[in-house]
Design a protein around this motif. Sequence first.
Motif, short mmCIF file in Angstrom:
data_model
loop_
_atom_site.label_atom_id
_atom_site.label_comp_id
_atom_site.label_asym_id
_atom_site.label_seq_id
_atom_site.Cartn_x
_atom_site.Cartn_y
_atom_site.Cartn_z
N GLN A 7 -3.70 40.49 -109.45
CA GLN A 7 -4.29 41.82 -109.28
C GLN A 7 -5.63 41.68 -108.56
OE1 GLN A 7 -2.83 44.79 -110.15
NE2 GLN A 7 -1.03 43.61 -110.78
N SER A 56 5.55 45.59 -108.32
CA SER A 56 4.16 46.05 -108.26
C SER A 56 3.98 47.39 -108.97
CB SER A 56 3.71 46.16 -106.81
OG SER A 56 2.38 46.60 -106.74
N SER A 91 -3.27 47.66 -106.79
CA SER A 91 -1.91 48.01 -107.19
C SER A 91 -1.78 49.47 -107.59
CB SER A 91 -1.48 47.13 -108.38
OG SER A 91 -2.29 47.39 -109.52
#
Length: 526
Positions: free
Chosen positions: A286, A198, A303
């Motif tokens: 996302q 991530s 993120s």
Amino acid sequence: MLDANLKKQLDTYLQNIVKPIEISVSIDDSPKGQELNELAVEIAEMSSKIDLVSADDKRSPSMAIGPSGQPPRVRFAGIPMGHEFTSLVLALLQAGGHPSKADPALLEQIRNLEGEFHFETYISLSCQNCPDVVQALNLMATLNPNITHVMIDGALFQDEVDERQVMAVPSVYLNGEHFGQGRMTLADIVNKVDSGASKRKAAELNEKAPYDVLIVGGGPAAASAAIYAARKGIRTGIVAERFGGQVLDTVGIENFISVPYTEGPKLVANLEQHVKEYDVDLITEQTAQQISTGDYVEIALKSGATLLSRAVILATGARWREMNVPGEQEYRGKGVAYCPHCDGPLFKGKRVAVIGGGNSGIEAAIDLAGIVEHVTVLEFADTLRADEVLQRKARSMRNIDIIKSAQTTEVRGDGKKVVGLTYKDRATEELKQVDVAGIFVQIGLIPNTEWLKDSELNLTRFGEIEIDARGATNIPGVFAAGDVTTVPFKQIIVAMGAGSTASLAAFDHLIRTADPAEAGKQAANA
């Protein structure tokens, strides 16, 4: 076992096998065991590069697939037909050295994963979401010797389903512990087991140059908007949790003009292929968290990354509406379900309820009636909203009861699974109970706009984005399209038209406004 047409197709695919493979079959004396053995024999006879061997496995019937001379790391517990036949074909090809078309960087990430990962996935053969998960995990097992995966047909291994209280599919276990449930992409799974992924992705996204048009969302409206924008030759991007949106969870589609019948996953695959024919930067896994405006429109992601664009098209779609009653969240996936096609087979021979008397609810009841012992439909209003043809069909089925003026007030459970529900008779105010093992919620859609509640965008009291005839919102440079907006009809084809409209309007906005980058250069040279 395989009809002539299927054999012909399979024979074509098997020509792509590069190196020898083995199919290891563990069978019992049951009819399903004989059926699996017949399938394995037919496949092995179609290619000189496939050997068939017998094996003992704790689950029978089952078949394992792997390169010759290596312990197999991919196994099917059950008969991989129906939606899972494609999973079987891909497993054969990948074990035989045929390369995957997945993102090369993602494939390399899988090869470099460290540790032991033993996955088990419970599926139903009627689940259209399950193959994506099965195929992703099979590919991971093929690429990395530290990974194994077994697909388990929940209808065939009912004892395991009961023991583990599996009431929704796909349901994935990793090293014996519950890992995830529902549709997951290959990237979803890899990033979940790769803890540093991530942060690496966020850093990569932060380096991206501003777009001319950035579409937030991955459904039909987003796909249409991206194609129309890219055809104008401008820098175009899509950012979404997953490509396909709600259509991925749709089974039969019969009103898509010029196509008499298709299925959601197939339509999504075609949409994605069409989008990729153009220069569109497709970013998935996302989630948008905030929108703000300045020189550019800024989209902040969960993120930690931020994407910039001269114009933005919001096409985040909608999701199934929840009942919002006590017990619903506690027993979600433990009897409370939202996809009758996926999870229906897990309730074979049991009593279930369907909440909602619209087309979706009555269609769900009809489908479930062929699997379960009994279906009770509860409708809040005093009349059903479903088409008359569906109502007639439901009333003709002996194991469907319809209760109107019924307000569900509670999901009841025993701490592990659903045992029933409580509803209020709206005519008498009396509370009544229905004993069921499963509750399928089919009460409409809610727009995905929670992340916009604190923005300057005008939203209706239902949470929909207010737009004009061109798809424009109240904020210059911000447009919206599809089910997330005030468009009155939530249909795939309507969303596609709305996406193209918003894209054309966004392009018109771009040619009438200055590019911040060019303005900055002029200011620097002044």
